[in-house]
Design a protein around this motif. Structure first.
Motif, mmCIF file in Angstrom:
data_model
loop_
_atom_site.group_PDB
_atom_site.id
_atom_site.type_symbol
_atom_site.label_atom_id
_atom_site.label_comp_id
_atom_site.label_asym_id
_atom_site.label_seq_id
_atom_site.Cartn_x
_atom_site.Cartn_y
_atom_site.Cartn_z
ATOM 1 N N VAL A 51 24.784 -26.165 23.155
ATOM 2 C CA VAL A 51 26.642 -26.577 24.349
ATOM 3 C C VAL A 51 26.928 -25.496 24.105
ATOM 4 O O VAL A 51 27.274 -24.729 23.464
ATOM 5 C CB VAL A 51 26.813 -27.882 23.530
ATOM 6 C CG1 VAL A 51 27.713 -28.378 24.027
ATOM 7 C CG2 VAL A 51 25.463 -29.070 23.327
ATOM 8 N N GLU A 59 25.789 -28.904 28.357
ATOM 9 C CA GLU A 59 24.784 -29.009 27.817
ATOM 10 C C GLU A 59 23.385 -28.646 28.038
ATOM 11 O O GLU A 59 23.175 -29.532 29.392
ATOM 12 C CB GLU A 59 25.056 -30.493 26.911
ATOM 13 C CG GLU A 59 23.463 -31.180 25.601
ATOM 14 C CD GLU A 59 23.035 -32.283 25.464
ATOM 15 O OE1 GLU A 59 22.351 -32.755 24.447
ATOM 16 O OE2 GLU A 59 24.425 -32.953 25.946
ATOM 17 N N THR A 60 22.487 -28.077 27.694
ATOM 18 C CA THR A 60 21.005 -27.439 27.890
ATOM 19 C C THR A 60 20.242 -28.509 27.752
ATOM 20 O O THR A 60 20.112 -29.209 26.681
ATOM 21 C CB THR A 60 20.962 -26.553 28.126
ATOM 22 O OG1 THR A 60 21.221 -26.221 26.189
ATOM 23 C CG2 THR A 60 22.581 -25.727 27.901
ATOM 24 N N GLY A 63 19.386 -28.573 23.961
ATOM 25 C CA GLY A 63 20.714 -28.264 22.783
ATOM 26 C C GLY A 63 21.315 -27.814 22.555
ATOM 27 O O GLY A 63 22.242 -28.063 21.989
ATOM 28 N N GLU A 86 32.674 -29.701 27.885
ATOM 29 C CA GLU A 86 30.755 -29.412 26.762
ATOM 30 C C GLU A 86 29.625 -29.309 27.917
ATOM 31 O O GLU A 86 29.524 -30.572 28.572
ATOM 32 C CB GLU A 86 30.855 -30.887 25.850
ATOM 33 C CG GLU A 86 31.786 -30.133 25.018
ATOM 34 C CD GLU A 86 31.658 -31.276 24.039
ATOM 35 O OE1 GLU A 86 30.605 -32.059 23.015
ATOM 36 O OE2 GLU A 86 32.362 -32.754 23.859
#
Length: 388
Positions: free
Chosen positions: A43, A37-38, A41, A35
């Motif tokens: 993913v 994640e940025t 928000g 995963e």
């Protein structure tokens, strides 16, 4: 937009009944779900085909924190050494580790664009993606030619399946020959039969087997012997096409076999490199399809790539029917009338099932990686097939 973190979760994906293969007992497979994640928000999801790259993925994640997830070339240059080194003199597991992350970066790219991955790859030439049903000798299941043939007929009656591939691996050439005869007799002349021996046979035995089964219209035989060079000799004795999991295109072109390469996108370094690899296969006249045993994240990538790549014309492999769990909502994928529909959501078009992810991660923690190589009848020993 920046990468905030990279999470990697090892999971087990058991089969309903263990399958016999050249390495021994195959109770299922172990994967790493990635995963990315940025800071906005989003993913992105990726999947590594084995857990040996878990630590490498986590280390790469630390390097990638703060980077632009849409700049995939930059992310690769920060984490993967020069390509000629990893292919020849370094540990190529870094390619597999980054490949899993790179799939997640493409998932993010699709979510930013609001488009499914296949559209980012140029659009769909097909949306119904074919997969084979699997057969084989299974503990607690089919252990005779008649039982294997009956199973395939049942899959046709219940699910509309007419494309079959399997392993007939118990070290007995006569058993394989008799099972092929039983399959063709039960399925009739039109259904597809492909075989995979995982490099089980010696060259003399393979020559004997292929001579006997060639009249039964075998669509393809995967890795009947251990090397491309032996395949080259075997080709002089049989017209059955060959495939391999070894993605050595240069050698395949030089020797003239195998006819198809069957692999995983993370093994190739991710979606971008897979596109280039498949394009090279098309230029050189070597076919391509995707292999089996993955969780739903990698399978979704297969679906989108097969939708967008005209060169992938043969059905990919699947163990879908036998997998008792998955990590995506609604998984595992299941084919009907040989096909699975490509997801239409943004990116890969799949979402994690958090409860399922926790279940199969707990299975991994409790049992360790699912063991593909040991003989359950002899604890601590590798499976040894009779020499043939």
């Amino acid at each position: 937009m920046k990468i905030r973190s990279v999470k990697a979760t090892p999971v087990n994906i058991p089969l309903e009944k263990p399958l016999w293969w050249t390495g021994g007992h195959y109770p299922g497979t172990s994967k790493v779900i990635v995963e990315v994640e940025t800071d906005q928000g989003l993913v992105g999801l990726g999947e590594a085909p084995s857990v040996d790259v878990l630590a490498t993925i986590l280390a790469m994640g630390e390097e990638l924190a703060g980077q632009d997830p849409l700049d995939i070339a930059n992310c690769e240059s920060m984490t993967v050494p020069p390509w000629q080194i990893v292919q020849n003199t370094d540990d190529s597991s870094v390619v597999k580790a980054f490949g899993a992350i790179e799939i997640a970066l493409w998932d993010i790219r699709g979510k930013v664009a609001g488009e499914p991955l296949y559209k980012l790859l140029g659009g769909a030439v097909r949306k119904e993606i074919p997969f084979t049903e699997y057969f084989g000798f299974r503990e607690g299941g089919e252990m005779s030619p008649e039982a294997v043939a009956d199973y395939c007929v049942h899959m046709r009656e219940v699910h509309g399946s007419t494309m079959f591939e399997g392993k007939l691996i118990l070290g007995d050439p006569v058993l394989e020959i008799e099972t092929v005869k039983a399959l063709r007799s039960a399925l009739g002349p039109r259904d597809m039969i492909r075989l995979d021996s995982n490099m089980q046979w010696s060259l003399p035995t393979a020559i004997r087997i292929l001579r006997e089964i060639e009249p039964f219209d075998i669509r393809n035989y995967e890795d009947p012997v251990a090397t491309f060079e032996e395949m080259g000799v075997l080709r002089r004795h049989s017209a059955i096409p060959f495939s391999t999991h070894v993605p050595d295109l240069r050698r395949a072109v030089r020797i003239g076999v195998p006819d198809f390469i069957v692999t995983n996108f993370a093994v190739l370094g991710g979606i971008s490199r897979a596109v280039r690899f498949i394009g090279a296969c098309e230029t050189m006249g070597v076919g391509f399809w995707c292999y089996s045993g993955d969780a739903g994240v990698a399978t979704a990538a297969y679906l989108h790539m097969s939708a967008a790549m005209p060169w992938i014309t043969e059905p990919s492999q699947s163990l879908f029917r036998w997998q008792i769990g998955d990590v995506i909502q609604g998984g595992p994928f299941r084919q009907t009338n040989n096909v699975v529909t490509v997801p239409e959501g943004p990116g890969l078009g799949v979402e994690l099932d958090r409860s399922a992810l926790a279940t199969w991660h707990a299975h991994f923690i409790e049992h360790g990686p699912l063991d593909h190589f040991f003989d359950p009848a002899q604890v601590g020993r590798f499976r040894r097939l009779p020499l043939a």
